[in-house]
Design an enzyme around this catalytic site. Sequence first.
Site, PDB file in Angstrom:
ATOM      1  N   HIS A  49      -8.277  12.466  17.686  1.00  0.00           N
ATOM      2  CA  HIS A  49      -8.304  11.232  16.888  1.00  0.00           C
ATOM      3  C   HIS A  49      -9.285  10.227  17.483  1.00  0.00           C
ATOM      4  O   HIS A  49     -10.017   9.548  16.771  1.00  0.00           O
ATOM      5  CB  HIS A  49      -6.916  10.570  16.868  1.00  0.00           C
ATOM      6  CG  HIS A  49      -5.915  11.269  16.012  1.00  0.00           C
ATOM      7  ND1 HIS A  49      -6.165  11.654  14.728  1.00  0.00           N
ATOM      8  CD2 HIS A  49      -4.621  11.624  16.252  1.00  0.00           C
ATOM      9  CE1 HIS A  49      -5.073  12.221  14.211  1.00  0.00           C
ATOM     10  NE2 HIS A  49      -4.122  12.219  15.119  1.00  0.00           N
TER      11      HIS A  49
ATOM     12  N   GLU B 113      -5.848  14.161  10.690  1.00  0.00           N
ATOM     13  CA  GLU B 113      -5.125  15.278  11.302  1.00  0.00           C
ATOM     14  C   GLU B 113      -5.946  16.560  11.307  1.00  0.00           C
ATOM     15  O   GLU B 113      -5.720  17.440  12.128  1.00  0.00           O
ATOM     16  CB  GLU B 113      -3.781  15.490  10.604  1.00  0.00           C
ATOM     17  CG  GLU B 113      -2.768  14.373  10.893  1.00  0.00           C
ATOM     18  CD  GLU B 113      -2.444  14.235  12.381  1.00  0.00           C
ATOM     19  OE1 GLU B 113      -2.309  15.260  13.072  1.00  0.00           O
ATOM     20  OE2 GLU B 113      -2.327  13.085  12.854  1.00  0.00           O
TER      21      GLU B 113
ATOM     22  N   HIS C 237      -4.722  16.377  21.362  1.00  0.00           N
ATOM     23  CA  HIS C 237      -4.527  15.935  19.969  1.00  0.00           C
ATOM     24  C   HIS C 237      -5.061  14.508  19.778  1.00  0.00           C
ATOM     25  O   HIS C 237      -5.872  14.242  18.890  1.00  0.00           O
ATOM     26  CB  HIS C 237      -3.034  16.001  19.615  1.00  0.00           C
ATOM     27  CG  HIS C 237      -2.708  15.532  18.230  1.00  0.00           C
ATOM     28  ND1 HIS C 237      -2.439  16.404  17.197  1.00  0.00           N
ATOM     29  CD2 HIS C 237      -2.595  14.294  17.692  1.00  0.00           C
ATOM     30  CE1 HIS C 237      -2.193  15.714  16.087  1.00  0.00           C
ATOM     31  NE2 HIS C 237      -2.269  14.423  16.365  1.00  0.00           N
ATOM     32  N   GLU C 238      -4.602  13.606  20.629  1.00  0.00           N
ATOM     33  CA  GLU C 238      -5.002  12.205  20.474  1.00  0.00           C
ATOM     34  C   GLU C 238      -6.489  12.020  20.788  1.00  0.00           C
ATOM     35  O   GLU C 238      -7.145  11.184  20.169  1.00  0.00           O
ATOM     36  CB  GLU C 238      -4.136  11.285  21.348  1.00  0.00           C
ATOM     37  CG  GLU C 238      -2.625  11.342  21.070  1.00  0.00           C
ATOM     38  CD  GLU C 238      -2.225  11.062  19.615  1.00  0.00           C
ATOM     39  OE1 GLU C 238      -2.969  10.353  18.904  1.00  0.00           O
ATOM     40  OE2 GLU C 238      -1.162  11.574  19.185  1.00  0.00           O
TER      41      GLU C 238
HETATM   42 ZN   LIG Z   1      -2.186  12.885  14.965  1.00  0.00          ZN
END
Ligand SMILES: [Zn+2]
Length: 504
Positions: free
Chosen positions: A269, A294, A265-266
Amino acid sequence: MEQKLNQLKARLARIADLSGARSVLSWDQQVMMPVGGAVARGDQMGTISGLAHEMFVDEEVGALLDELYQEYAGNAYDSDEVSLVRVARRDYEKRVKIPTDLVVEMAKTAAMGRQAWQQARAENNFAIFAPLLEKTVGLQVRLADILGSKSGNPYDALLDRFEPGLTFEYIDGVFSGLKKSLVDLIEQIAANRDRVSDDVLKRDYPEAAQIAISSEMAQALGYDFNRGRLDKSAHPFTSGGIHDARITTRVDDHFLPSCVMAVIHEAGHGMHMQSIDEALYRTGLDTFGLAIAESQSRFFENVIGRSRAFWTYWYPKLQATFPHLSDTPMETFYKAINKSAPSLIRVEADEVTYGLHIMLRFEIENELINQRIKVADLPALWNERMQSYLGVTPPNDTDGVLQDIHWSQGGFGYFPDYLLGSILASQLWDAFKREQPDIEERIACGEFAPLLLWQREAIMKHGNKFTFPEIAERATGQSLSWEPYMNYLRAKFGDVYGLRAKGH
Ligand SMILES: [Zn+2]
């Protein structure tokens, strides 16, 4: 005009530097700083935030923006220069209304709030956090009042800070359509819950090995460790910019996804930050709204990181890292990481129930900012709604109302962006597959580069140039809608749980 533009750019560049410095201080606070540093850090963050604010809301900046805006009227909407002026002017008009003392107060309170939140969690005592939260809500109510909103709902002013143009009514329209279908799917899964077990994820997974394989995955997806690093923190996050985009994770030795999925997830980003067009560096366009953010992190985490294709490639490597997995077939593991069941913790929720965690927060925030509920009532209210939405009651506040860091940071209006991002992520995936129909086979062979390349062109490189609805339309050719998301969930979880298609 060139000269005026350069004057504006020079100012924006200095503000971007302050914001970069602030993000390193914030990273340090969450990863390295001793507890005793909180007060000093609060002062430092307050000073830097105040300086950046004053530099930005300066009258000369306003005058430059007005002149350039007039000058560029009629020019290409999506050019870097026109976008820079448009976005900076939109921010200026909002920020100029906010008095510096409020900016400083919010930054200080956020730094103190973080410490109080961490302590309250450690001691499982909401009362430690309550006074800071009350203060934070008060500051947010004041901020919303100063910013104002067309609808008259003060919460809209806060939603707009994280993703310009989004309103309670718009989001509620998307969410309420989705809610019914989600609840329906959750019920179908519940009737077949024995078909999937995640016991295999709860075995012994030593920390160092988890970090090692997660890093390998992040790198394979395209996260650049020369311009990033991976550390541990209480709440996983990403901070920084194009040239230094750091990610964090947390590790549970007896629950594999806590670390692995957080890292993916990160890394989503992080890759997003690292992929912003270099031409936007230090212009204020080298950032992005949080729903757009997101759409990238949740794309990599869920659409890719929880897909059969992804694990077809990675599972043999995971088995080599954790030899006890040699008794477990890939298909069992794939189902395990997609087990869907109502649970307490948002960041660990499966894709199907996740939406309800968000809707709960979205509704509570709206009521708090409209001052229809009180901070003191939050723990009980939280537990009540968890029971009614998801059928579970938190055994304590650490796993209940205290689980997320956002409110301690004054991040009211942020939560809905996670779900809006997920919704966009599935629309992006549909668009991507239309262009590259063999992409899943390529992923299964370990060919991940096309994913980042496509997202970079569609979304990442644009930074902050476009609003969420604009970028959704540009990247997918359609406006945002929840139906493709629901179709994605039905197909995936219908397969995982062997559900028979109903007449949808
Ligand atoms: Zn996030």
